[in-house]
Scaffold this motif. Sequence first.
Motif, mmCIF file in Angstrom:
data_model
loop_
_atom_site.group_PDB
_atom_site.id
_atom_site.type_symbol
_atom_site.label_atom_id
_atom_site.label_comp_id
_atom_site.label_asym_id
_atom_site.label_seq_id
_atom_site.Cartn_x
_atom_site.Cartn_y
_atom_site.Cartn_z
ATOM 1 N N THR A 143 3.396 -18.563 16.625
ATOM 2 C CA THR A 143 3.725 -17.069 16.181
ATOM 3 C C THR A 143 2.635 -16.037 16.427
ATOM 4 O O THR A 143 3.185 -15.264 16.526
ATOM 5 C CB THR A 143 3.996 -17.258 14.671
ATOM 6 O OG1 THR A 143 2.318 -17.556 13.565
ATOM 7 C CG2 THR A 143 4.512 -18.066 13.895
ATOM 8 N N VAL A 144 1.456 -15.739 16.662
ATOM 9 C CA VAL A 144 0.363 -15.073 16.735
ATOM 10 C C VAL A 144 -0.277 -15.556 18.389
ATOM 11 O O VAL A 144 -0.978 -16.277 18.418
ATOM 12 C CB VAL A 144 -1.069 -14.901 15.783
ATOM 13 C CG1 VAL A 144 -1.492 -13.610 16.154
ATOM 14 C CG2 VAL A 144 -0.366 -14.831 14.488
ATOM 15 N N LEU A 145 0.218 -14.388 19.178
ATOM 16 C CA LEU A 145 0.321 -15.185 20.752
ATOM 17 C C LEU A 145 -0.895 -14.332 21.555
ATOM 18 O O LEU A 145 -0.872 -13.453 21.917
ATOM 19 C CB LEU A 145 1.372 -14.688 21.890
ATOM 20 C CG LEU A 145 2.229 -15.708 20.805
ATOM 21 C CD1 LEU A 145 4.187 -15.356 22.058
ATOM 22 C CD2 LEU A 145 1.744 -16.907 20.800
ATOM 23 N N LEU A 146 -2.332 -15.285 21.658
ATOM 24 C CA LEU A 146 -3.538 -14.002 21.660
ATOM 25 C C LEU A 146 -4.374 -14.909 23.044
ATOM 26 O O LEU A 146 -5.734 -14.682 23.682
ATOM 27 C CB LEU A 146 -4.217 -14.002 20.315
ATOM 28 C CG LEU A 146 -3.804 -12.834 19.276
ATOM 29 C CD1 LEU A 146 -4.543 -13.063 18.901
ATOM 30 C CD2 LEU A 146 -2.729 -11.456 19.781
ATOM 31 N N ASN A 169 -3.173 -13.098 27.588
ATOM 32 C CA ASN A 169 -3.671 -11.611 27.588
ATOM 33 C C ASN A 169 -2.223 -10.923 27.939
ATOM 34 O O ASN A 169 -2.596 -9.655 28.915
ATOM 35 C CB ASN A 169 -5.159 -10.837 29.053
ATOM 36 C CG ASN A 169 -5.776 -12.295 29.093
ATOM 37 O OD1 ASN A 169 -6.667 -12.237 27.434
ATOM 38 N ND2 ASN A 169 -6.490 -12.863 29.983
ATOM 39 N N GLU A 170 -1.709 -10.766 27.325
ATOM 40 C CA GLU A 170 -0.895 -9.715 27.181
ATOM 41 C C GLU A 170 -0.596 -8.791 26.466
ATOM 42 O O GLU A 170 -1.653 -8.837 26.056
ATOM 43 C CB GLU A 170 0.953 -10.793 27.075
ATOM 44 C CG GLU A 170 1.250 -12.485 27.602
ATOM 45 C CD GLU A 170 2.076 -13.403 26.770
ATOM 46 O OE1 GLU A 170 2.841 -13.763 27.462
ATOM 47 O OE2 GLU A 170 1.207 -13.445 25.043
ATOM 48 N N SER A 171 0.792 -7.919 26.546
ATOM 49 C CA SER A 171 0.641 -6.457 25.866
ATOM 50 C C SER A 171 1.122 -7.125 24.173
ATOM 51 O O SER A 171 2.063 -8.189 24.521
ATOM 52 C CB SER A 171 1.454 -5.983 26.687
ATOM 53 O OG SER A 171 1.085 -4.391 25.744
ATOM 54 N N SER A 172 0.331 -6.378 23.612
ATOM 55 C CA SER A 172 1.266 -7.378 21.839
ATOM 56 C C SER A 172 2.771 -6.345 21.963
ATOM 57 O O SER A 172 3.281 -6.741 20.648
ATOM 58 C CB SER A 172 -0.200 -7.019 20.645
ATOM 59 O OG SER A 172 0.366 -5.631 20.537
ATOM 60 N N ARG A 173 2.722 -5.274 22.573
ATOM 61 C CA ARG A 173 3.847 -4.521 21.793
ATOM 62 C C ARG A 173 5.156 -4.583 23.509
ATOM 63 O O ARG A 173 4.724 -4.469 24.360
ATOM 64 C CB ARG A 173 3.194 -2.671 22.434
ATOM 65 C CG ARG A 173 2.414 -2.618 20.501
ATOM 66 C CD ARG A 173 3.092 -1.415 20.188
ATOM 67 N NE ARG A 173 1.625 -1.569 18.989
ATOM 68 C CZ ARG A 173 1.447 -1.387 17.736
ATOM 69 N NH1 ARG A 173 3.450 -1.883 17.762
ATOM 70 N NH2 ARG A 173 1.209 -1.549 16.619
ATOM 71 N N ASN A 178 7.081 -8.656 27.517
ATOM 72 C CA ASN A 178 5.852 -8.339 27.642
ATOM 73 C C ASN A 178 5.178 -9.332 27.015
ATOM 74 O O ASN A 178 4.494 -10.005 27.375
ATOM 75 C CB ASN A 178 5.322 -7.556 26.253
ATOM 76 C CG ASN A 178 5.922 -8.307 24.708
ATOM 77 O OD1 ASN A 178 7.422 -8.051 24.653
ATOM 78 N ND2 ASN A 178 5.405 -8.099 23.904
ATOM 79 N N ARG A 179 6.125 -10.617 27.062
ATOM 80 C CA ARG A 179 5.155 -11.653 26.973
ATOM 81 C C ARG A 179 5.838 -12.724 28.141
ATOM 82 O O ARG A 179 7.095 -12.324 29.010
ATOM 83 C CB ARG A 179 6.397 -12.801 26.290
ATOM 84 C CG ARG A 179 6.030 -12.082 24.366
ATOM 85 C CD ARG A 179 4.206 -12.351 24.331
ATOM 86 N NE ARG A 179 4.056 -11.634 22.801
ATOM 87 C CZ ARG A 179 2.720 -11.425 22.198
ATOM 88 N NH1 ARG A 179 1.439 -11.581 23.455
ATOM 89 N NH2 ARG A 179 2.739 -11.515 21.308
#
Length: 354
Positions: free
Chosen positions: A28-31, A34-38, A49-50
Amino acid sequence: MSVLDLARPDIRALAPYSSARMEAQGGTVLLNANESSRPANIPGGDGLNRYPDPQPRALVETLAELYGCDAGRVLVTRGSDEAIDLLVRAFCRAGQDAVAISPPTFGMYAVCARIQGAAVIESPLDASGALDVAKLTAGVTPAVKIVFVCTPNNPTGNLVGMDVLAYLAHELAGRALLVVDEAYAEFSGAASAVSLIDEHENVAVLRTLSKAWSLAGARVGALVAHSEVIGLLRRIIPPYPLPSPCVEAALGALSYEGRRVQRHHLNEILTERARMFAELPHVPGVREVLPSHANFLAVRFDDAAGTYRRLLAAGVVVRDITKYPGLGDALRITIGTGNENDRVLAVLRAGAGA
């Protein structure tokens, strides 16, 4: 012998790239990518953004249902063109291997082969436009790893029977992969070569949503093949072949309502094809209209070049196919709406009376 024995040994041994979307499914927290989080601040930007799924499960399963096969036999690609390119790269070594084609036919088979450095062996269609099976099989040397057969054929519109395809698959077993391009299958009413894959693991079928499903701009295609072939190509396909909006467009087109609309549109095209096939031979200057099982007609003219210029001057763009062998006097006319087809007939009749 496995069909993979025909593929390049270095591709079989290749460790595929592992994309971020393949890792830690369900997080659920995709880090990790290296995508934008917004999301992008644009209309419809939510989710863009994903990175998309490499092979979107819902689309793969829907296409498998549509084509009558197991989901493990489907690879979603950017149109049929990407599948052609992947097949050639996976099975043909540069400077050593070859593909076999039967011109006049779709040009991307030869283009992809030549980009890869593979030779192109040609076994032309016979004078009637039919596939010359004896000539084709006789031309399959040990270097040939892929035989492309387009049915209905582009640009002639002729159909290759299932009995012929089954014979070719049997003759090529252990020698080459038979790739059946069914880009125009929906317009033919014929059974799909997908049914041959159970018995012949060297058969692969190209399908697309560009034609009958009205999604040429979305670039959604598929390869249906033995699961081992699909697994091999997944080693070399780019990690995110289909943008998310294209996946959503495809799922919309393949929904219950989308299929209802598609059936109506398909019937319209078939009706208009029959009308154009009946009316065009009576237009002065038309020499012959080739029978077609696709959404176009190849038409022979007394003056193909002049006819092309007259149509273009009137704002009607058709395909000049005079460069193809045996079609030096022909133009290919896609079946449009009733009004568009009326415009074609009006321009041709006006030109003939000038």
